[in-house]
Design a protein around this motif. Structure first.
Motif, PDB file in Angstrom:
ATOM      1  N   THR A 127       6.579   0.781 -14.832  1.00 39.71           N
ATOM      2  CA  THR A 127       5.217   0.382 -14.474  1.00 39.71           C
ATOM      3  C   THR A 127       5.121   0.188 -12.964  1.00 39.71           C
ATOM      4  OG1 THR A 127       5.675  -1.984 -14.655  1.00 39.71           O
ATOM      5  CG2 THR A 127       5.012  -0.824 -16.679  1.00 39.71           C
ATOM      6  N   LEU A 128       3.904   0.040 -12.487  1.00 40.61           N
ATOM      7  CA  LEU A 128       3.698  -0.203 -11.063  1.00 40.61           C
ATOM      8  C   LEU A 128       4.406  -1.486 -10.636  1.00 40.61           C
ATOM      9  CD1 LEU A 128       2.423   0.375  -8.316  1.00 40.61           C
ATOM     10  CD2 LEU A 128       0.338  -0.766  -9.131  1.00 40.61           C
ATOM     11  N   ASP A 129       4.285  -2.533 -11.442  1.00 45.98           N
ATOM     12  CA  ASP A 129       4.926  -3.804 -11.079  1.00 45.98           C
ATOM     13  C   ASP A 129       6.445  -3.656 -11.023  1.00 45.98           C
ATOM     14  OD1 ASP A 129       2.519  -5.115 -10.860  1.00 45.98           O
ATOM     15  OD2 ASP A 129       2.566  -5.948 -12.894  1.00 45.98           O
ATOM     16  N   GLU A 130       7.028  -2.937 -11.973  1.00 47.02           N
ATOM     17  CA  GLU A 130       8.470  -2.709 -11.957  1.00 47.02           C
ATOM     18  C   GLU A 130       8.879  -1.900 -10.728  1.00 47.02           C
ATOM     19  OE1 GLU A 130       9.777  -2.611 -16.665  1.00 47.02           O
ATOM     20  OE2 GLU A 130       8.764  -0.854 -15.816  1.00 47.02           O
ATOM     21  N   PHE A 131       8.077  -0.916 -10.407  1.00 44.19           N
ATOM     22  CA  PHE A 131       8.353  -0.068  -9.246  1.00 44.19           C
ATOM     23  C   PHE A 131       8.313  -0.896  -7.963  1.00 44.19           C
ATOM     24  CE2 PHE A 131       7.010   2.924  -5.907  1.00 44.19           C
ATOM     25  CZ  PHE A 131       7.920   3.955  -6.075  1.00 44.19           C
ATOM     26  N   LEU A 132       7.261  -1.696  -7.798  1.00 48.22           N
ATOM     27  CA  LEU A 132       7.126  -2.521  -6.606  1.00 48.22           C
ATOM     28  C   LEU A 132       8.286  -3.494  -6.469  1.00 48.22           C
ATOM     29  CD1 LEU A 132       3.297  -3.366  -6.748  1.00 48.22           C
ATOM     30  CD2 LEU A 132       4.420  -1.720  -5.237  1.00 48.22           C
ATOM     31  N   GLU A 133       8.625  -4.135  -7.559  1.00 44.66           N
ATOM     32  CA  GLU A 133       9.701  -5.129  -7.532  1.00 44.66           C
ATOM     33  C   GLU A 133      11.039  -4.479  -7.190  1.00 44.66           C
ATOM     34  OE1 GLU A 133      11.924  -8.382 -10.482  1.00 44.66           O
ATOM     35  OE2 GLU A 133      10.041  -7.407 -11.108  1.00 44.66           O
ATOM     36  N   SER A 134      11.334  -3.341  -7.833  1.00 43.19           N
ATOM     37  CA  SER A 134      12.618  -2.670  -7.608  1.00 43.19           C
ATOM     38  C   SER A 134      12.746  -2.159  -6.183  1.00 43.19           C
ATOM     39  CB  SER A 134      12.785  -1.508  -8.593  1.00 43.19           C
ATOM     40  OG  SER A 134      12.786  -1.962  -9.920  1.00 43.19           O
ATOM     41  N   CYS A 135      11.686  -1.571  -5.666  1.00 46.37           N
ATOM     42  CA  CYS A 135      11.737  -1.029  -4.308  1.00 46.37           C
ATOM     43  C   CYS A 135      11.900  -2.124  -3.274  1.00 46.37           C
ATOM     44  CB  CYS A 135      10.480  -0.216  -4.019  1.00 46.37           C
ATOM     45  SG  CYS A 135      10.375   1.335  -4.920  1.00 46.37           S
ATOM     46  N   ASP A 169       3.894   9.442 -10.292  1.00 46.12           N
ATOM     47  CA  ASP A 169       3.158   9.438 -11.559  1.00 46.12           C
ATOM     48  C   ASP A 169       2.392  10.755 -11.680  1.00 46.12           C
ATOM     49  OD1 ASP A 169       1.781   8.849 -13.874  1.00 46.12           O
ATOM     50  OD2 ASP A 169       0.393   7.442 -12.897  1.00 46.12           O
ATOM     51  N   ILE A 170       3.089  11.793 -12.032  1.00 47.43           N
ATOM     52  CA  ILE A 170       2.532  13.147 -12.011  1.00 47.43           C
ATOM     53  C   ILE A 170       1.332  13.298 -12.933  1.00 47.43           C
ATOM     54  CG2 ILE A 170       3.040  15.577 -12.501  1.00 47.43           C
ATOM     55  CD1 ILE A 170       5.935  15.022 -11.655  1.00 47.43           C
ATOM     56  N   ASN A 171       1.416  12.756 -14.151  1.00 49.31           N
ATOM     57  CA  ASN A 171       0.315  12.944 -15.099  1.00 49.31           C
ATOM     58  C   ASN A 171      -0.758  11.856 -14.995  1.00 49.31           C
ATOM     59  OD1 ASN A 171       1.454  10.713 -16.310  1.00 49.31           O
ATOM     60  ND2 ASN A 171       2.059  11.755 -18.199  1.00 49.31           N
ATOM     61  N   LYS A 172      -0.601  10.951 -14.028  1.00 45.36           N
ATOM     62  CA  LYS A 172      -1.609   9.921 -13.715  1.00 45.36           C
ATOM     63  C   LYS A 172      -1.962   9.051 -14.927  1.00 45.36           C
ATOM     64  CE  LYS A 172      -1.578  11.951  -9.769  1.00 45.36           C
ATOM     65  NZ  LYS A 172      -0.580  11.472  -8.786  1.00 45.36           N
ATOM     66  N   ASP A 173      -0.936   8.692 -15.697  1.00 50.93           N
ATOM     67  CA  ASP A 173      -1.183   7.810 -16.839  1.00 50.93           C
ATOM     68  C   ASP A 173      -0.852   6.356 -16.532  1.00 50.93           C
ATOM     69  OD1 ASP A 173       1.568   7.872 -16.752  1.00 50.93           O
ATOM     70  OD2 ASP A 173       1.850   8.386 -18.875  1.00 50.93           O
ATOM     71  N   GLY A 174      -0.489   6.071 -15.291  1.00 51.93           N
ATOM     72  CA  GLY A 174      -0.198   4.700 -14.899  1.00 51.93           C
ATOM     73  C   GLY A 174       1.251   4.296 -15.070  1.00 51.93           C
ATOM     74  N   TYR A 175       2.096   5.237 -15.466  1.00 48.31           N
ATOM     75  CA  TYR A 175       3.521   4.974 -15.654  1.00 48.31           C
ATOM     76  C   TYR A 175       4.330   6.124 -15.057  1.00 48.31           C
ATOM     77  CZ  TYR A 175       1.677   1.836 -19.268  1.00 48.31           C
ATOM     78  OH  TYR A 175       0.966   0.881 -19.940  1.00 48.31           O
ATOM     79  N   ILE A 176       5.572   5.825 -14.700  1.00 48.36           N
ATOM     80  CA  ILE A 176       6.506   6.875 -14.305  1.00 48.36           C
ATOM     81  C   ILE A 176       7.568   6.980 -15.382  1.00 48.36           C
ATOM     82  CG2 ILE A 176       8.195   7.653 -12.602  1.00 48.36           C
ATOM     83  CD1 ILE A 176       6.787   5.921 -10.529  1.00 48.36           C
ATOM     84  N   ASN A 177       7.693   8.163 -15.981  1.00 50.57           N
ATOM     85  CA  ASN A 177       8.790   8.343 -16.935  1.00 50.57           C
ATOM     86  C   ASN A 177       9.933   9.075 -16.236  1.00 50.57           C
ATOM     87  OD1 ASN A 177       8.410  11.262 -17.185  1.00 50.57           O
ATOM     88  ND2 ASN A 177       6.635  10.803 -18.480  1.00 50.57           N
ATOM     89  N   LYS A 178      11.061   9.145 -16.909  1.00 52.36           N
ATOM     90  CA  LYS A 178      12.255   9.694 -16.275  1.00 52.36           C
ATOM     91  C   LYS A 178      12.082  11.160 -15.909  1.00 52.36           C
ATOM     92  CE  LYS A 178      16.249   8.271 -17.705  1.00 52.36           C
ATOM     93  NZ  LYS A 178      17.505   8.069 -18.461  1.00 52.36           N
ATOM     94  N   GLU A 179      11.406  11.923 -16.737  1.00 48.49           N
ATOM     95  CA  GLU A 179      11.224  13.345 -16.444  1.00 48.49           C
ATOM     96  C   GLU A 179      10.363  13.554 -15.204  1.00 48.49           C
ATOM     97  OE1 GLU A 179      12.873  15.851 -17.784  1.00 48.49           O
ATOM     98  OE2 GLU A 179      13.936  14.297 -18.899  1.00 48.49           O
ATOM     99  N   GLU A 191       0.829  -1.208   0.000  1.00 52.76           N
ATOM    100  CA  GLU A 191       0.000   0.000   0.000  1.00 52.76           C
ATOM    101  C   GLU A 191       0.863   1.258   0.000  1.00 52.76           C
ATOM    102  OE1 GLU A 191      -4.009  -1.577   2.355  1.00 52.76           O
ATOM    103  OE2 GLU A 191      -2.278  -0.827   3.485  1.00 52.76           O
ATOM    104  N   LYS A 192       1.911   1.261   0.825  1.00 56.69           N
ATOM    105  CA  LYS A 192       2.788   2.422   0.884  1.00 56.69           C
ATOM    106  C   LYS A 192       3.497   2.656  -0.443  1.00 56.69           C
ATOM    107  CE  LYS A 192       3.737   1.959   5.826  1.00 56.69           C
ATOM    108  NZ  LYS A 192       4.773   1.656   6.858  1.00 56.69           N
ATOM    109  N   LEU A 193       3.966   1.587  -1.070  1.00 62.05           N
ATOM    110  CA  LEU A 193       4.666   1.725  -2.345  1.00 62.05           C
ATOM    111  C   LEU A 193       3.710   2.160  -3.454  1.00 62.05           C
ATOM    112  CD1 LEU A 193       7.088  -1.346  -2.236  1.00 62.05           C
ATOM    113  CD2 LEU A 193       7.678   1.075  -1.983  1.00 62.05           C
ATOM    114  N   ARG A 194       2.491   1.652  -3.435  1.00 60.25           N
ATOM    115  CA  ARG A 194       1.504   2.073  -4.436  1.00 60.25           C
ATOM    116  C   ARG A 194       1.198   3.568  -4.297  1.00 60.25           C
ATOM    117  NH1 ARG A 194      -1.542  -1.975  -7.059  1.00 60.25           N
ATOM    118  NH2 ARG A 194      -0.891  -4.076  -6.468  1.00 60.25           N
TER     119      ARG A 194
END
Length: 216
Positions: A191-199, A135-145, A125-128
């Motif tokens: 992606t969310l899954d990549e973020f969760l796994e990496s963290c 995810d500033i633009n709320k498109d479901g992804y985090i880009n480098k910018e 929950e905390k990581l999500r």
């Protein structure tokens, strides 16, 4: 970048001191424009007890007598905790994360729901929640910018307490390293899954998520 991520986790809540809000303090109740849902309902929806919710509401109403807080007021409150830096941009991103319905205002329900996750939520929950912040633009992804924007806002907020003194390109350098680690399929977004796994693979990040568990 790990250091930057830890900054995010450590200061998501500013310097909230719950013991400043005494239930026994019989301040006269102010009429508000918005009244929260019943405490019983909020108790069922969060990880707080009814008594804790009373404490939180007293503190929230003390800062926001109208029962809601807009972005400008949120920035003013948040900037008090970081007088040696510029907290405005980070407060903007944080406000948008609290304002889940994108109405331009944060109600007590929004505030306490996020607080419940950050203080007493599960690791997932905390990581999500943190993913949503990035995810500033709320498109479901985090880009480098997006990641660079958040990290730069963190360093701007820390101001002179950022040590050692950072060069202008330091946030980008930190993000480059960490983003490369997170973007496992090298498609340019996380992606969310990549973020969760990496963290969850990073011990420093996992330890940082435990810091607030015993605040209340």
């Amino acid at each position: 970048m790990t250091v930057s991520f830890l900054f995010t986790t450590h200061i998501l809540l500013g310097k909230v001191h719950f013991d400043n809000y005494k239930i026994e303090d019989e301040l006269e109740m102010t009429m508000v424009c918005h009244r929260p849902e019943g405490l019983e309902q909020l108790e069922a929806q969060t990880n707080f007890s009814k008594r804790e919710l009373q404490v939180l509401y007293r503190g929230f109403k003390n800062e926001c007598p109208s029962g809601v807080v807009n972005e400008e007021t949120f920035k003013q409150i948040y900037s008090q905790f970081f007088p040696h830096g510029d907290a405005s941009m980070y407060a903007h991103y944080l406000f948008n994360a609290f304002d889940t319905t994108q109405t331009g205002s944060v109600k007590f329900e929004d505030f306490v729901t996020a607080l419940s996750i950050l203080l007493r939520g599960t690791v997932q929950e905390k990581l999500r929640w943190t993913f949503n912040l990035y995810d500033i633009n709320k498109d479901g992804y985090i880009n480098k910018e997006e990641m660079i924007d958040i990290v730069k806002a963190i360093y701007d907020m820390m101001g002179k307490y950022t040590y050692p003194v950072l060069k202008d390109d330091t946030p980008r350098q930190h993000v480059d390293v960490f983003f490369q680690k997170m973007d496992k399929n090298k498609d340019g977004v996380v992606t969310l899954d990549e973020f969760l796994e990496s963290c969850q693979e990073d011990d420093n990040i996992m330890r940082s998520l435990q810091l607030f568990e015993n605040v209340m």
